[in-house]
Design an enzyme around this catalytic site. Sequence first.
Site, PDB file in Angstrom:
ATOM      1  N   GLU A  85      44.872  32.988   8.280  1.00 39.96           N
ATOM      2  CA  GLU A  85      45.428  31.810   8.604  1.00 39.96           C
ATOM      3  C   GLU A  85      45.063  31.075   7.674  1.00 39.96           C
ATOM      4  O   GLU A  85      44.381  31.154   6.741  1.00 39.96           O
ATOM      5  CB  GLU A  85      44.611  31.736   9.988  1.00 39.96           C
TER       6      GLU A  85
ATOM      7  N   HIS B 121      42.850  27.398  12.437  1.00 40.08           N
ATOM      8  CA  HIS B 121      42.750  26.070  12.714  1.00 40.08           C
ATOM      9  C   HIS B 121      43.713  25.547  13.745  1.00 40.08           C
ATOM     10  O   HIS B 121      44.721  25.026  13.558  1.00 40.08           O
ATOM     11  CB  HIS B 121      43.180  25.374  11.418  1.00 40.08           C
TER      12      HIS B 121
ATOM     13  N   SER C 118      37.048  29.114   8.948  1.00 36.37           N
ATOM     14  CA  SER C 118      37.614  28.297   7.656  1.00 36.37           C
ATOM     15  C   SER C 118      36.559  29.014   6.401  1.00 36.37           C
ATOM     16  O   SER C 118      36.729  30.008   6.196  1.00 36.37           O
ATOM     17  CB  SER C 118      37.279  26.834   8.024  1.00 36.37           C
TER      18      SER C 118
END
Length: 342
Positions: free
Chosen positions: A241, A312, A144
Amino acid sequence: MLRRRFLQSAGLGAAALATPVVLASGDRQPPVRPAVRPPRLRPGDTVGLVAPAGIVYTRADLDEAVGHLDGLGLRALPGRHVLARDGYFAGTDAQRAADVTAMFADDRVDAVMAMRGGWGAARALPFVDWDAVRSNPKVLCGFSDNTSLLLATYARAGLVTFHGPNASSDLDGFSGESFRRVVMDADAATLRTSTTPLSGPATITSGRATGPLVGGNLSVLVSLVGTAWLPDLAGHVLFVEDIGEGIYRIDRMLTQLGQAGLLADLAGFVFGACPRCDPDSGPVDGFTLDEVVRQHVGPLGVPAFQGAAIGHTSRKLTVPLGAEAEIDADAGTLRLLAPAVA
């Protein structure tokens, strides 16, 4: 027992840096190739817990992270500022960077793992002592917002880093097994979502190619364009992502990467998880996520697929940045050509 480990952190933190490291304009060096592989983790090794981005809200959250690592046979040593708060950050920029520096410099610590994401890791990057990181290669893992720390460490220290679970992630089952294979077992693993190869719509462009892996969260990676923290992507297999982005925003970010010339010389491309990346609202129908990804990636003419368990998602692969791999777009796999750890 766990609380004693928390108290040990008091002696770990280096003094917060007063000023950031100043980088010359345009000082973006390509990573050393081949990248430096950190030593593998073994049962009983110590993982330093840092919070480069958002707040770790409670000590219970820290307890839970320690338990996750204990389940893998690893010990946890929280950084001095891991429970600090400064606005919506886990301490000031200098404090968060000081914990990262201290963990790399501390001989008791065998690896460094981020507690959680959020936002803020990029703000801490100028305060990190990159000489200390470069001189003490260790496993660095997270995902992230921690993408910026992973990419910067690869770019500035030439060190293989690991886009995988944060310490707050569930390390049971698929995610824990992938982390163990890549980081602890030193397995030249084939990274796939399951034992069944991906097929049909997941393949964007057929074929195989090799190159070092690089990537992470798309929003964070795009935010590093034009900075000293983004490594040269040429010749790499790029994986991205994201989460909670409108499809038009994914379109905009891929457009920026393309128009900045950063997609032109890739060896391959992988699009990972994108939960809650929803169709645009409005009076007319927009593009699907699949259509947008294909519009940008198909013309590159390199092996490419989408749907990898990266990012995620509860079933999370550990993907080593800087490690040489073969992409097989028809099987939907990334095969490490050698262990990512020494």
